[in-house]
Design a protein around this motif. Sequence first.
Motif, PDB file in Angstrom:
ATOM      1  N   GLY A 148       0.795  -1.216   0.000  1.00 42.69           N
ATOM      2  CA  GLY A 148       0.000   0.000   0.000  1.00 42.69           C
ATOM      3  C   GLY A 148       0.835   1.276   0.000  1.00 42.69           C
ATOM      4  N   LEU A 149       2.142   1.145  -0.106  1.00 48.33           N
ATOM      5  CA  LEU A 149       3.031   2.304  -0.053  1.00 48.33           C
ATOM      6  C   LEU A 149       3.122   2.995  -1.411  1.00 48.33           C
ATOM      7  N   GLU A 150       3.222   4.323  -1.375  1.00 44.62           N
ATOM      8  CA  GLU A 150       3.461   5.098  -2.585  1.00 44.62           C
ATOM      9  C   GLU A 150       4.853   5.701  -2.603  1.00 44.62           C
ATOM     10  N   SER A 151       5.595   5.513  -1.526  1.00 44.28           N
ATOM     11  CA  SER A 151       6.961   6.014  -1.421  1.00 44.28           C
ATOM     12  C   SER A 151       7.653   5.270  -0.290  1.00 44.28           C
ATOM     13  N   VAL A 152       8.963   5.452  -0.195  1.00 50.12           N
ATOM     14  CA  VAL A 152       9.721   4.912   0.935  1.00 50.12           C
ATOM     15  C   VAL A 152       9.520   5.850   2.119  1.00 50.12           C
ATOM     16  N   PRO A 153       8.963   5.384   3.240  1.00 47.33           N
ATOM     17  CA  PRO A 153       8.720   6.277   4.377  1.00 47.33           C
ATOM     18  C   PRO A 153      10.028   6.787   4.980  1.00 47.33           C
ATOM     19  N   HIS A 154       9.977   8.002   5.499  1.00 42.94           N
ATOM     20  CA  HIS A 154      11.120   8.558   6.240  1.00 42.94           C
ATOM     21  C   HIS A 154      11.057   8.177   7.715  1.00 42.94           C
ATOM     22  N   ASP A 155       9.868   7.931   8.209  1.00 45.89           N
ATOM     23  CA  ASP A 155       9.646   7.650   9.620  1.00 45.89           C
ATOM     24  C   ASP A 155       9.950   6.180   9.922  1.00 45.89           C
ATOM     25  N   PRO A 156      10.900   5.885  10.816  1.00 46.07           N
ATOM     26  CA  PRO A 156      11.205   4.492  11.164  1.00 46.07           C
ATOM     27  C   PRO A 156       9.979   3.718  11.639  1.00 46.07           C
TER      28      PRO A 156
ATOM     29  N   GLU B  54      14.906  -3.001  -0.974  1.00 46.84           N
ATOM     30  CA  GLU B  54      15.307  -4.253  -1.622  1.00 46.84           C
ATOM     31  C   GLU B  54      14.100  -5.133  -1.928  1.00 46.84           C
ATOM     32  N   ASP B  55      13.172  -5.265  -0.974  1.00 45.35           N
ATOM     33  CA  ASP B  55      12.055  -6.203  -1.135  1.00 45.35           C
ATOM     34  C   ASP B  55      10.908  -5.621  -1.952  1.00 45.35           C
TER      35      ASP B  55
ATOM     36  N   GLY C 282       6.537  -3.714   7.953  1.00 45.01           N
ATOM     37  CA  GLY C 282       7.115  -5.050   8.080  1.00 45.01           C
ATOM     38  C   GLY C 282       8.598  -5.132   7.784  1.00 45.01           C
ATOM     39  N   TYR C 283       9.299  -3.993   7.840  1.00 45.85           N
ATOM     40  CA  TYR C 283      10.718  -3.985   7.499  1.00 45.85           C
ATOM     41  C   TYR C 283      11.552  -3.387   8.627  1.00 45.85           C
ATOM     42  N   ALA C 284      12.773  -3.898   8.753  1.00 42.06           N
ATOM     43  CA  ALA C 284      13.659  -3.438   9.824  1.00 42.06           C
ATOM     44  C   ALA C 284      14.202  -2.050   9.550  1.00 42.06           C
TER      45      ALA C 284
END
Length: 211
Positions: free
Chosen positions: A122-130, A146-147, A137-139
Amino acid sequence: MLPSLIILDDFLKDPWAARRAALALDYDPARQHGNFPGLNSSAPLDTAAVDSAVSRHLGMRLGAAPGTQHGHCRLTRKGDRGKSGVHIDPASYSGILYLSRPEDCARPDAGGTDFFRHKRTGLESVPHDPARIAASGYADANALIEDVVNKDTKLPAKWERTLRVPARFNRLLLFSPWQFHNAAPGFGTTPEDARLVMLLFFAPVAAAGRS
């Protein structure tokens, strides 16, 4: 934070001069080493005026992002294919200046720039917020890239297009490089009628004299 997307029409005072300069560059097929479709110019155009204008518009001093082809131009003909598809850019801010002729931009098959949503996450970008990265679901961001981006870049069924910014002569598109995006298909068969753009990859420029 810079805006996620800005469209500036009639950007250059003399876009035809910029187009002539772009077409005069060398597009050597033997020097193409990227994942993009089409041909990148071997050298860039002078971006000083563009950098200054964009900096004024955004209220911060911007210049070339290190290691990018800031100011290089790209020719993409109909049928050109790249090694990757949906992607992100290695910059703080991205820009695309469309230099195809008005009559070519007006054709039904004229390719602008597409933005996407990743269906599974459901993402439209790589989030900046950890916290948002963890909620996806990512570290960390690298694992997500990568995934999601690298794994699914060439799998159209994994993506939903959310926006197409049409190509328009002398239109500057500025956007966050962390958004999932890709060039719309190329068009034309010659340099004169092909998709022609100037590529811009910005990074903040430190003020001189500060320690």
